[in-house]
Design an enzyme around this catalytic site. Structure first.
Site, PDB file in Angstrom:
ATOM      1  N   THR A  14       0.864  -1.187   0.000  1.00  0.00           N
ATOM      2  CA  THR A  14       0.000   0.000   0.000  1.00  0.00           C
ATOM      3  C   THR A  14       0.902   1.240   0.000  1.00  0.00           C
ATOM      4  O   THR A  14       1.961   1.249   0.631  1.00  0.00           O
ATOM      5  CB  THR A  14      -0.948   0.022   1.214  1.00  0.00           C
ATOM      6  OG1 THR A  14      -0.185   0.117   2.417  1.00  0.00           O
ATOM      7  CG2 THR A  14      -1.845  -1.204   1.252  1.00  0.00           C
ATOM      8  N   SER A  18       4.915   5.850  -4.182  1.00  0.00           N
ATOM      9  CA  SER A  18       5.771   6.968  -3.761  1.00  0.00           C
ATOM     10  C   SER A  18       6.738   6.505  -2.673  1.00  0.00           C
ATOM     11  O   SER A  18       6.459   5.547  -1.937  1.00  0.00           O
ATOM     12  CB  SER A  18       4.892   8.110  -3.216  1.00  0.00           C
ATOM     13  OG  SER A  18       5.674   9.219  -2.822  1.00  0.00           O
ATOM     14  N   ILE A  20       8.997   5.311   0.197  1.00  0.00           N
ATOM     15  CA  ILE A  20       9.440   4.012   0.731  1.00  0.00           C
ATOM     16  C   ILE A  20       8.664   2.864   0.076  1.00  0.00           C
ATOM     17  O   ILE A  20       9.241   1.828  -0.282  1.00  0.00           O
ATOM     18  CB  ILE A  20       9.245   3.985   2.267  1.00  0.00           C
ATOM     19  CG1 ILE A  20      10.161   5.019   2.937  1.00  0.00           C
ATOM     20  CG2 ILE A  20       9.509   2.588   2.820  1.00  0.00           C
ATOM     21  CD1 ILE A  20       9.833   5.280   4.418  1.00  0.00           C
ATOM     22  N   GLY A  21       7.364   3.051  -0.104  1.00  0.00           N
ATOM     23  CA  GLY A  21       6.543   1.988  -0.694  1.00  0.00           C
ATOM     24  C   GLY A  21       6.962   1.693  -2.125  1.00  0.00           C
ATOM     25  O   GLY A  21       7.027   0.528  -2.528  1.00  0.00           O
ATOM     26  N   TYR A 152       0.545  12.426  14.809  1.00  0.00           N
ATOM     27  CA  TYR A 152       1.236  11.457  13.943  1.00  0.00           C
ATOM     28  C   TYR A 152       1.923  10.369  14.776  1.00  0.00           C
ATOM     29  O   TYR A 152       1.771   9.179  14.499  1.00  0.00           O
ATOM     30  CB  TYR A 152       2.262  12.202  13.076  1.00  0.00           C
ATOM     31  CG  TYR A 152       3.139  11.285  12.248  1.00  0.00           C
ATOM     32  CD1 TYR A 152       2.610  10.591  11.156  1.00  0.00           C
ATOM     33  CD2 TYR A 152       4.491  11.112  12.552  1.00  0.00           C
ATOM     34  CE1 TYR A 152       3.414   9.749  10.394  1.00  0.00           C
ATOM     35  CE2 TYR A 152       5.297  10.273  11.790  1.00  0.00           C
ATOM     36  CZ  TYR A 152       4.751   9.598  10.713  1.00  0.00           C
ATOM     37  OH  TYR A 152       5.544   8.752   9.962  1.00  0.00           O
TER      38      TYR A 152
HETATM   39  N1  LIG Z   1       9.853   9.497   5.256  1.00  0.00           N
HETATM   40  C1  LIG Z   1      10.071   9.350   6.541  1.00  0.00           C
HETATM   41  O1  LIG Z   1      10.918  10.038   7.134  1.00  0.00           O
HETATM   42  C2  LIG Z   1       9.292   8.318   7.318  1.00  0.00           C
HETATM   43  C3  LIG Z   1       9.756   7.999   8.602  1.00  0.00           C
HETATM   44  C4  LIG Z   1       9.065   7.052   9.337  1.00  0.00           C
HETATM   45  C5  LIG Z   1       7.938   6.450   8.812  1.00  0.00           C
HETATM   46  N2  LIG Z   1       7.499   6.794   7.573  1.00  0.00           N
HETATM   47  C6  LIG Z   1       6.296   6.129   7.076  1.00  0.00           C
HETATM   48  O2  LIG Z   1       6.546   5.568   5.816  1.00  0.00           O
HETATM   49  C7  LIG Z   1       5.314   5.441   5.094  1.00  0.00           C
HETATM   50  C8  LIG Z   1       5.533   5.924   3.687  1.00  0.00           C
HETATM   51  O3  LIG Z   1       5.863   7.288   3.708  1.00  0.00           O
HETATM   52  P1  LIG Z   1       6.909   7.984   2.718  1.00  0.00           P
HETATM   53  O4  LIG Z   1       7.916   8.661   3.538  1.00  0.00           O
HETATM   54  O5  LIG Z   1       7.321   7.046   1.662  1.00  0.00           O
HETATM   55  O6  LIG Z   1       5.986   9.168   2.149  1.00  0.00           O
HETATM   56  P2  LIG Z   1       5.258   9.445   0.770  1.00  0.00           P
HETATM   57  O7  LIG Z   1       6.264   9.463  -0.324  1.00  0.00           O
HETATM   58  O8  LIG Z   1       4.412  10.618   1.016  1.00  0.00           O
HETATM   59  O9  LIG Z   1       4.354   8.155   0.569  1.00  0.00           O
HETATM   60  C9  LIG Z   1       3.158   7.945   1.253  1.00  0.00           C
HETATM   61  C10 LIG Z   1       2.403   6.907   0.470  1.00  0.00           C
HETATM   62  O10 LIG Z   1       1.203   6.583   1.176  1.00  0.00           O
HETATM   63  C11 LIG Z   1       0.125   6.707   0.271  1.00  0.00           C
HETATM   64  N3  LIG Z   1      -1.074   7.121   0.969  1.00  0.00           N
HETATM   65  C12 LIG Z   1      -1.239   8.122   1.853  1.00  0.00           C
HETATM   66  N4  LIG Z   1      -2.504   8.190   2.258  1.00  0.00           N
HETATM   67  C13 LIG Z   1      -3.162   7.212   1.615  1.00  0.00           C
HETATM   68  C14 LIG Z   1      -4.495   6.774   1.597  1.00  0.00           C
HETATM   69  N5  LIG Z   1      -5.445   7.360   2.355  1.00  0.00           N
HETATM   70  N6  LIG Z   1      -4.828   5.733   0.813  1.00  0.00           N
HETATM   71  C15 LIG Z   1      -3.896   5.122   0.035  1.00  0.00           C
HETATM   72  N7  LIG Z   1      -2.623   5.490   0.005  1.00  0.00           N
HETATM   73  C16 LIG Z   1      -2.261   6.529   0.777  1.00  0.00           C
HETATM   74  C17 LIG Z   1       0.554   7.763  -0.735  1.00  0.00           C
HETATM   75  O11 LIG Z   1      -0.191   7.607  -1.925  1.00  0.00           O
HETATM   76  P3  LIG Z   1      -0.755   8.937  -2.693  1.00  0.00           P
HETATM   77  O12 LIG Z   1       0.463   9.740  -3.019  1.00  0.00           O
HETATM   78  O13 LIG Z   1      -1.417   8.342  -3.884  1.00  0.00           O
HETATM   79  O14 LIG Z   1      -1.655   9.611  -1.720  1.00  0.00           O
HETATM   80  C18 LIG Z   1       2.009   7.410  -0.911  1.00  0.00           C
HETATM   81  O15 LIG Z   1       2.155   6.374  -1.836  1.00  0.00           O
HETATM   82  C19 LIG Z   1       4.285   6.232   5.888  1.00  0.00           C
HETATM   83  O16 LIG Z   1       3.477   5.334   6.632  1.00  0.00           O
HETATM   84  C20 LIG Z   1       5.137   7.066   6.826  1.00  0.00           C
HETATM   85  O17 LIG Z   1       4.465   7.396   8.007  1.00  0.00           O
HETATM   86  C21 LIG Z   1       8.149   7.708   6.806  1.00  0.00           C
END
Ligand SMILES: NC(=O)c1ccc[n+]([C@@H]2O[C@H](COP(=O)([O-])OP(=O)(O)OC[C@H]3O[C@@H](n4cnc5c(N)ncnc54)[C@H](OP(=O)(O)O)[C@@H]3O)[C@@H](O)[C@H]2O)c1
Length: 251
Positions: A14, A18, A20-21, A152
């Site tokens: 999921t 974008s 990490i995913g 958060y």
């Molecule tokens: N980056 C960091 O520093 C960090 C640190 C710790 C944990 N995390 C966790 O890592 C995960 C991924 O984040 P990221 O950093 O890779 O950020 P990101 O690039 O903003 O990616 C977030 C992803 O989640 C999807 N998403 C958000 N809301 C959604 C929804 N309601 N339904 C379906 N998809 C949804 C987005 O899809 P759309 O773009 O299509 O909305 C996007 O693919 C998150 O859970 C975040 O909390 C990140």
């Protein structure tokens, strides 16, 4: 040739469009998996799908809506039949001081990060055979405090707690469940926090000063940990929380 730990396997990520995913989805694909991704944004979903091989599956779905999760899982079932590796990754991070938050700010983060994650797992489970694995993306913030991030961090603590109980529940079915706790990772999430650019910049500098390895992580740094925990190399690792944070939360 790269290792092929996921040859013949199906991976569902999921938020695979974008950050990490996307890195995890690409990692799974590179190692032989057929990959399904879900996300909201059509354009990045299309681009991500194109990078995941000819038989990749991409579904537009908002995980805060149960009907959307049902639709995504039904598509994976129809096209691939099962899920061997589930990466519960979709999440949002909105930062604000307590005085500046409101009910929508609170609900949006909980419905996506907690409710969305919980029901993604519930609805994926019927497709998950014995020997399959779930990885949940929490955060190193579950072990720390950080100003302006209390909602958060609470969502991430909730999902980490949920994960530990689910790990107990799923063990008898032979389904492993582990958590990754990323530190600061360079992804689009920082631009989506709802803070002015200068505030985000200052926050990033402040966070960086707490990282012993003195750099932000890359999405691939986290993806490698996700792939390991999803693979048979981690066959006896269950209920673990793996920090991928340059030492930030543990040192
Ligand atoms: N980056 C960091 O520093 C960090 C640190 C710790 C944990 N995390 C966790 O890592 C995960 C991924 O984040 P990221 O950093 O890779 O950020 P990101 O690039 O903003 O990616 C977030 C992803 O989640 C999807 N998403 C958000 N809301 C959604 C929804 N309601 N339904 C379906 N998809 C949804 C987005 O899809 P759309 O773009 O299509 O909305 C996007 O693919 C998150 O859970 C975040 O909390 C990140």
């Amino acid at each position: 040739m790269s290792t092929q730990r996921f040859q013949g396997k199906i991976a569902f990520v999921t938020g695979g469009n974008s950050g990490i995913g996307l890195a995890a989805a690409q990692g799974f694909a590179k190692e032989g998996a057929r990959v399904a991704i879900a996300g909201r944004d059509l354009e990045t979903l299309k681009q991500a799908k194109a990078s995941l091989g000819a038989n990749a599956i991409a579904v537009q779905a908002d995980v805060s809506k149960l009907a959307d999760i049902d639709r995504a899982i039904a598509q994976v079932k129809k096209d691939a039949g099962r899920i061997d590796a589930l990466f519960v990754n979709a999440g949002v991070a909105h930062f604000a001081p307590i005085e500046a938050s409101d009910e929508a700010f609170f609900d949006n983060q909980f419905t996506t990060n907690v409710k969305g994650a919980y029901f993604t797992i519930q609805k994926a489970l019927p497709l998950m055979p014995k020997g399959s694995a779930i990885v949940i993306n929490a955060s190193s913030v579950v072990n720390m405090g950080m100003p302006n991030s209390s909602v958060y961090t609470a969502t991430k603590a909730a999902i980490a707690s949920l994960a530990r109980s689910l790990a107990q529940e799923l063990a008898p079915r032979g389904i492993r469940l582990n958590i990754v706790n990323p530190g600061p990772i360079e992804t689009p999430i920082f631009g989506r926090m709802g803070l002015p650019a200068e505030t985000t910049q200052a926050m990033a500098g402040q966070i960086l000063s707490q990282v012993p390895l003195q750099r932000f992580g890359s999405p691939e740094d986290v993806a490698r940990a996700v792939l390991f925990l999803s693979s048979d190399e981690a066959a006896y690792i269950h209920g673990a929380s793996l920090g991928v944070d340059g030492g930030m939360s543990s040192l």
